[in-house]
Design a protein around this motif. Structure first.
Motif, PDB file in Angstrom:
ATOM      1  N   GLY A   3     -20.709   4.923   2.785  1.00 27.35           N
ATOM      2  CA  GLY A   3     -19.856   4.190   2.656  1.00 27.35           C
ATOM      3  C   GLY A   3     -18.361   5.324   0.698  1.00 27.35           C
ATOM      4  O   GLY A   3     -17.443   4.144   1.421  1.00 27.35           O
ATOM      5  N   THR A   4     -18.767   6.081   0.868  1.00 31.29           N
ATOM      6  CA  THR A   4     -18.194   6.796  -0.093  1.00 31.29           C
ATOM      7  C   THR A   4     -16.709   7.614   0.689  1.00 31.29           C
ATOM      8  O   THR A   4     -15.798   7.524   0.522  1.00 31.29           O
ATOM      9  N   ALA A   5     -18.268   8.170   1.692  1.00 34.42           N
ATOM     10  CA  ALA A   5     -16.331   8.865   2.419  1.00 34.42           C
ATOM     11  C   ALA A   5     -15.683   8.358   3.544  1.00 34.42           C
ATOM     12  O   ALA A   5     -14.529   8.364   2.901  1.00 34.42           O
ATOM     13  N   VAL A   6     -16.089   7.050   3.359  1.00 33.69           N
ATOM     14  CA  VAL A   6     -15.468   5.424   4.011  1.00 33.69           C
ATOM     15  C   VAL A   6     -14.067   5.731   3.343  1.00 33.69           C
ATOM     16  O   VAL A   6     -12.514   5.664   3.458  1.00 33.69           O
ATOM     17  N   LEU A  15     -13.075   7.419   0.728  1.00 26.62           N
ATOM     18  CA  LEU A  15     -12.359   8.449  -0.071  1.00 26.62           C
ATOM     19  C   LEU A  15     -11.290   8.099   1.070  1.00 26.62           C
ATOM     20  O   LEU A  15      -9.696   8.945   1.417  1.00 26.62           O
ATOM     21  N   THR A  16     -11.593   8.231   2.585  1.00 22.60           N
ATOM     22  CA  THR A  16     -10.891   8.657   3.390  1.00 22.60           C
ATOM     23  C   THR A  16      -9.612   7.748   3.770  1.00 22.60           C
ATOM     24  O   THR A  16      -8.919   8.145   4.093  1.00 22.60           O
ATOM     25  N   VAL A  17      -9.514   6.547   3.488  1.00 15.55           N
ATOM     26  CA  VAL A  17      -8.884   5.203   3.414  1.00 15.55           C
ATOM     27  C   VAL A  17      -8.194   5.934   2.321  1.00 15.55           C
ATOM     28  O   VAL A  17      -7.043   5.221   2.824  1.00 15.55           O
ATOM     29  N   GLY A  18      -8.366   6.412   1.367  1.00 15.07           N
ATOM     30  CA  GLY A  18      -7.947   6.521   0.358  1.00 15.07           C
ATOM     31  C   GLY A  18      -6.991   7.704   0.373  1.00 15.07           C
ATOM     32  O   GLY A  18      -6.022   7.303   0.419  1.00 15.07           O
ATOM     33  N   ALA A  19      -7.430   8.009   1.526  1.00 10.93           N
ATOM     34  CA  ALA A  19      -6.188   9.321   1.496  1.00 10.93           C
ATOM     35  C   ALA A  19      -6.009   9.274   2.439  1.00 10.93           C
ATOM     36  O   ALA A  19      -4.459   9.799   2.236  1.00 10.93           O
ATOM     37  N   THR A  20      -5.367   8.687   3.545  1.00 15.55           N
ATOM     38  CA  THR A  20      -4.605   8.122   4.479  1.00 15.55           C
ATOM     39  C   THR A  20      -3.890   7.056   3.394  1.00 15.55           C
ATOM     40  O   THR A  20      -2.342   6.917   4.075  1.00 15.55           O
ATOM     41  N   ALA A  21      -3.803   6.353   2.364  1.00 14.35           N
ATOM     42  CA  ALA A  21      -3.055   6.101   2.065  1.00 14.35           C
ATOM     43  C   ALA A  21      -1.948   6.240   0.471  1.00 14.35           C
ATOM     44  O   ALA A  21      -0.971   5.905   0.215  1.00 14.35           O
ATOM     45  N   ALA A  22      -2.786   7.364   0.093  1.00 10.97           N
ATOM     46  CA  ALA A  22      -1.578   8.273  -0.756  1.00 10.97           C
ATOM     47  C   ALA A  22      -0.449   8.328  -0.930  1.00 10.97           C
ATOM     48  O   ALA A  22      -0.728   8.786   0.958  1.00 10.97           O
ATOM     49  N   LEU A  74      -8.811  13.823  -1.869  1.00  7.61           N
ATOM     50  CA  LEU A  74      -8.953  13.155  -1.234  1.00  7.61           C
ATOM     51  C   LEU A  74      -9.946  12.900   0.024  1.00  7.61           C
ATOM     52  O   LEU A  74     -11.057  12.728   0.695  1.00  7.61           O
ATOM     53  N   ALA A  75      -9.507  12.865   1.189  1.00  8.98           N
ATOM     54  CA  ALA A  75      -9.686  13.630   2.070  1.00  8.98           C
ATOM     55  C   ALA A  75     -11.081  14.979   2.185  1.00  8.98           C
ATOM     56  O   ALA A  75     -11.688  15.242   2.819  1.00  8.98           O
ATOM     57  N   ALA A 103     -16.941  15.553   1.960  1.00  7.53           N
ATOM     58  CA  ALA A 103     -18.037  16.681   0.901  1.00  7.53           C
ATOM     59  C   ALA A 103     -19.040  15.448   0.681  1.00  7.53           C
ATOM     60  O   ALA A 103     -20.642  15.490   1.070  1.00  7.53           O
ATOM     61  N   ALA A 104     -18.444  14.226   1.234  1.00  7.06           N
ATOM     62  CA  ALA A 104     -19.828  12.995   0.395  1.00  7.06           C
ATOM     63  C   ALA A 104     -20.169  12.433   2.256  1.00  7.06           C
ATOM     64  O   ALA A 104     -21.190  11.902   1.909  1.00  7.06           O
ATOM     65  N   ALA A 105     -19.320  12.622   3.759  1.00  7.17           N
ATOM     66  CA  ALA A 105     -20.300  12.478   4.750  1.00  7.17           C
ATOM     67  C   ALA A 105     -21.189  13.706   4.920  1.00  7.17           C
ATOM     68  O   ALA A 105     -22.102  13.597   4.885  1.00  7.17           O
ATOM     69  N   GLY A 106     -21.002  15.276   4.354  1.00  8.78           N
ATOM     70  CA  GLY A 106     -21.810  15.950   4.181  1.00  8.78           C
ATOM     71  C   GLY A 106     -23.074  15.668   3.572  1.00  8.78           C
ATOM     72  O   GLY A 106     -24.005  15.974   4.201  1.00  8.78           O
TER      73      GLY A 106
END
Length: 77
Positions: free
Chosen positions: A31-34, A36-43, A52-53, A58-61
């Motif tokens: 959930g954190t990885a998702v 952060l990735t969504v946040g990276a697209t919106a930044a 954020l990406a 790292a969270a996905a790892g």
């Protein structure tokens, strides 16, 4: 002496474990990885988006680590 880490490919059993993780740690890190990735697209700022990406990767790892650790513990018992 330095510790050397080698990258290894996941076999099919490990891929199944990662795709079907069920532990709390797996769920939180996925959930954190998702998020952060969504946040990276919106930044708007490239530096913030990159940070954020990187954090999402790292969270996905960690999600993969927890899924494989849980699978190893389940098979050992």
């Amino acid at each position: 002496m330095q510790k050397v880490t080698a990258l290894e490919e996941l076999d099919l059993t490990q891929l199944d474990a990662v795709a079907g993780g069920s532990s709390t740690e797996w769920a939180v890190s996925t959930g954190t990885a998702v998020a952060l990735t969504v946040g990276a697209t919106a930044a708007a700022a490239p530096v913030v988006a990159g940070a954020l990406a990187a954090a999402g990767i790292a969270a996905a790892g960690m999600a993969i680590y927890y899924a494989l650790t849980d699978e190893e513990q389940a098979s050992a018992s």
